[in-house]
Design a protein around this motif. Structure first.
Motif, PDB file in Angstrom:
ATOM      1  N   LEU A  53      31.791  49.690  34.156  1.00  0.00           N
ATOM      2  CA  LEU A  53      32.877  49.304  35.044  1.00  0.00           C
ATOM      3  C   LEU A  53      33.408  47.929  34.670  1.00  0.00           C
ATOM      4  N   MET A  55      35.220  45.924  36.809  1.00  0.00           N
ATOM      5  CA  MET A  55      35.099  45.029  37.961  1.00  0.00           C
ATOM      6  C   MET A  55      33.915  45.425  38.823  1.00  0.00           C
ATOM      7  N   SER A  56      33.345  44.430  39.484  1.00  0.00           N
ATOM      8  CA  SER A  56      32.308  44.719  40.471  1.00  0.00           C
ATOM      9  C   SER A  56      32.999  45.193  41.753  1.00  0.00           C
ATOM     10  N   LYS A  57      32.223  45.706  42.680  1.00  0.00           N
ATOM     11  CA  LYS A  57      32.785  46.170  43.954  1.00  0.00           C
ATOM     12  C   LYS A  57      33.473  45.024  44.695  1.00  0.00           C
ATOM     13  N   GLN A  59      34.880  42.355  43.390  1.00  0.00           N
ATOM     14  CA  GLN A  59      36.137  42.052  42.714  1.00  0.00           C
ATOM     15  C   GLN A  59      37.198  43.103  43.033  1.00  0.00           C
ATOM     16  N   GLU A  60      36.793  44.361  43.080  1.00  0.00           N
ATOM     17  CA  GLU A  60      37.726  45.427  43.439  1.00  0.00           C
ATOM     18  C   GLU A  60      38.266  45.224  44.847  1.00  0.00           C
ATOM     19  N   LEU A  63      40.894  42.558  44.880  1.00  0.00           N
ATOM     20  CA  LEU A  63      42.157  43.055  44.324  1.00  0.00           C
ATOM     21  C   LEU A  63      42.880  43.931  45.344  1.00  0.00           C
ATOM     22  N   VAL A  64      42.148  44.812  46.002  1.00  0.00           N
ATOM     23  CA  VAL A  64      42.751  45.677  47.018  1.00  0.00           C
ATOM     24  C   VAL A  64      43.276  44.844  48.181  1.00  0.00           C
ATOM     25  N   ALA A  86      44.391  40.674  38.522  1.00  0.00           N
ATOM     26  CA  ALA A  86      43.120  41.197  37.987  1.00  0.00           C
ATOM     27  C   ALA A  86      42.606  40.296  36.872  1.00  0.00           C
TER      28      ALA A  86
END
Length: 97
Positions: A53, A55-57, A59-60, A63-64, A86
């Motif tokens: 992956l 991005m880590s969770k 980081q995701e 972004l969201v 990102a």
């Protein structure tokens, strides 16, 4: 389904968690089963999948959250905006996809 996976499924359905009994039934190491069930370790397949992956969770989620804030303000995020944010999170440019 592997022995560990079967043992974990068995533990999820059991009323009382008994690692020694499940380890005997499925012929797996009790310590490994206990650690995997408690989430202290993970399987090789899961490790390989997570290591691929970008991005880590966390980081995701950042972004969201950024995309949602832009949308709430009525600014539809473009691909370039998402890519730039990102790259700020990752400290390197993300790939094409």
């Amino acid at each position: 389904m592997g022995s560990i996976a079967s043992a974990l499924a068995f533990l999820e359905t059991a009323e009382v968690v008994n690692y020694a009994e499940a380890a005997r039934i499925f012929n797996v190491d009790r310590t490994t089963l206990s650690r995997r069930h408690r989430g202290a370790t993970r399987g090789k397949e899961q490790f390989i999948q997570e290591s691929k992956l970008l991005m880590s969770k966390q980081q995701e989620l950042a972004l969201v959250d950024y995309i949602n804030k832009l949308s709430d303000r009525g600014i539809p995020p473009t691909v370039r905006m998402v890519r730039n944010f990102a790259s700020e999170i990752l400290k390197k440019p993300p790939g094409k996809n």
